[in-house]
Scaffold this motif. Sequence first.
Motif, mmCIF file in Angstrom:
data_model
loop_
_atom_site.group_PDB
_atom_site.id
_atom_site.type_symbol
_atom_site.label_atom_id
_atom_site.label_comp_id
_atom_site.label_asym_id
_atom_site.label_seq_id
_atom_site.Cartn_x
_atom_site.Cartn_y
_atom_site.Cartn_z
ATOM 1 N N TYR A 123 2.360 -112.318 -43.747
ATOM 2 C CA TYR A 123 2.023 -111.659 -45.086
ATOM 3 C C TYR A 123 3.427 -111.450 -45.300
ATOM 4 O O TYR A 123 4.242 -110.931 -46.705
ATOM 5 N N THR A 141 -4.832 -107.116 -51.879
ATOM 6 C CA THR A 141 -4.669 -106.754 -52.695
ATOM 7 C C THR A 141 -2.980 -108.198 -52.932
ATOM 8 O O THR A 141 -2.341 -108.671 -53.565
ATOM 9 N N ARG A 142 -2.889 -109.143 -52.056
ATOM 10 C CA ARG A 142 -2.660 -110.453 -51.828
ATOM 11 C C ARG A 142 -2.901 -111.898 -51.873
ATOM 12 O O ARG A 142 -2.773 -112.527 -51.394
ATOM 13 N N VAL A 171 -3.195 -116.818 -50.021
ATOM 14 C CA VAL A 171 -2.074 -115.749 -49.769
ATOM 15 C C VAL A 171 -0.462 -115.681 -50.692
ATOM 16 O O VAL A 171 -0.717 -116.995 -50.158
ATOM 17 N N LYS A 172 -0.569 -114.609 -51.531
ATOM 18 C CA LYS A 172 0.783 -113.782 -51.699
ATOM 19 C C LYS A 172 1.349 -113.136 -50.812
ATOM 20 O O LYS A 172 1.356 -112.161 -51.157
ATOM 21 N N ARG A 173 2.362 -113.890 -50.646
ATOM 22 C CA ARG A 173 3.109 -113.215 -49.424
ATOM 23 C C ARG A 173 4.075 -112.174 -50.093
ATOM 24 O O ARG A 173 4.248 -112.029 -51.718
ATOM 25 N N ASP A 174 4.832 -111.613 -49.870
ATOM 26 C CA ASP A 174 5.582 -110.278 -50.185
ATOM 27 C C ASP A 174 7.127 -111.204 -51.068
ATOM 28 O O ASP A 174 7.387 -110.009 -51.270
#
Length: 334
Positions: A123, A141-142, A171-174
């Motif tokens: 992530y 949340t991701r 997945v939306k990584r940080d």
Amino acid sequence: MSNNWILIETFGDAEPSVIGLGSSPKSFVPLHKLFRSASSRDDVLAATAQVLSGGLPLDGQVRDCHRRILAEPLRTFSGRIHGMWLWLGQRDETPPPRDPAGAWQFNLTKSTASGSNDLLDLYRVPRDERETQRALAGAFTRLVTNRDESEAMAKIVQSAPGTTHQAVWTVKRDDGELRAAHFSCRMIAEGGVSGTEVILRGITHDIGPAGEINIAPPPTILEHRVLEASTKEGEYRALVNLRTLNLLRWYNSDPAPDICWENLPDEPLPAIHPDDVPIAKQMSNALARERTNGVLRFRTLDGNWKPMTVDAVLVSLDQHTTAALVTLTELCDE
């Protein structure tokens, strides 16, 4: 299968199975179906057992001495091994790079989630922002879920040991990059300090950029389409487990500000004011007949209580399972 890393799950309550071959997801494929050769199958089973018993990576030769076998365990923060990457090849071969993958678990009885450093590496979570445990809702949340979200949420609500689920979600990584990730998990009943608990053990496998993977979904909504109207300013939407009144996930909105919900070590425990719990239960019971509304006080980050207007409507996750879609609205100052 030549020269590919093999992702094997060891969640328990079933024989280990293959959930990934290189970057290709697999649907809990029994080892005997992947390895036609009895000697190769025996070598893989022996390596898997060795890693599970010793807890260490493996780099050794198989019995014919002509091949090399590698295994890298995937473990949770608590140290439990949920699976491993395994490679079997000729001694003079070079194994290819491994995809990112990480172990995680949900305690469905306590509504908490815990991952691993491998998962948080996937992530791209900064080292100083990592938590070993948080609320179950924080695990979503991701994630951009697929059309199977209703099915996945229904399984979480039902919490039936033996249940499995697999899905490719985005997945939306940080760091902002969108990745396609294959999720595999199985529910297990385990004895805990306060009795039997249902644990959802899982592995997340990064299979590539989301834009290049056809099965990685764009954002979708629950199939019952109750969320077609946009959320207004000052409104916060959440999916709630009617059995426990626990938050399943925030939906189509940011989390309500100042409210405790993440269950982090340095914050007060999330809670509805004890005097308001009977009201919440009454609202929950009434949803079988009609949509309900009321005012409930929620614990805030500073330890106080914040009243919010709560509007709830019943939603069907599957033929047998329902949840509440809740809209929280801040009270206007008089």
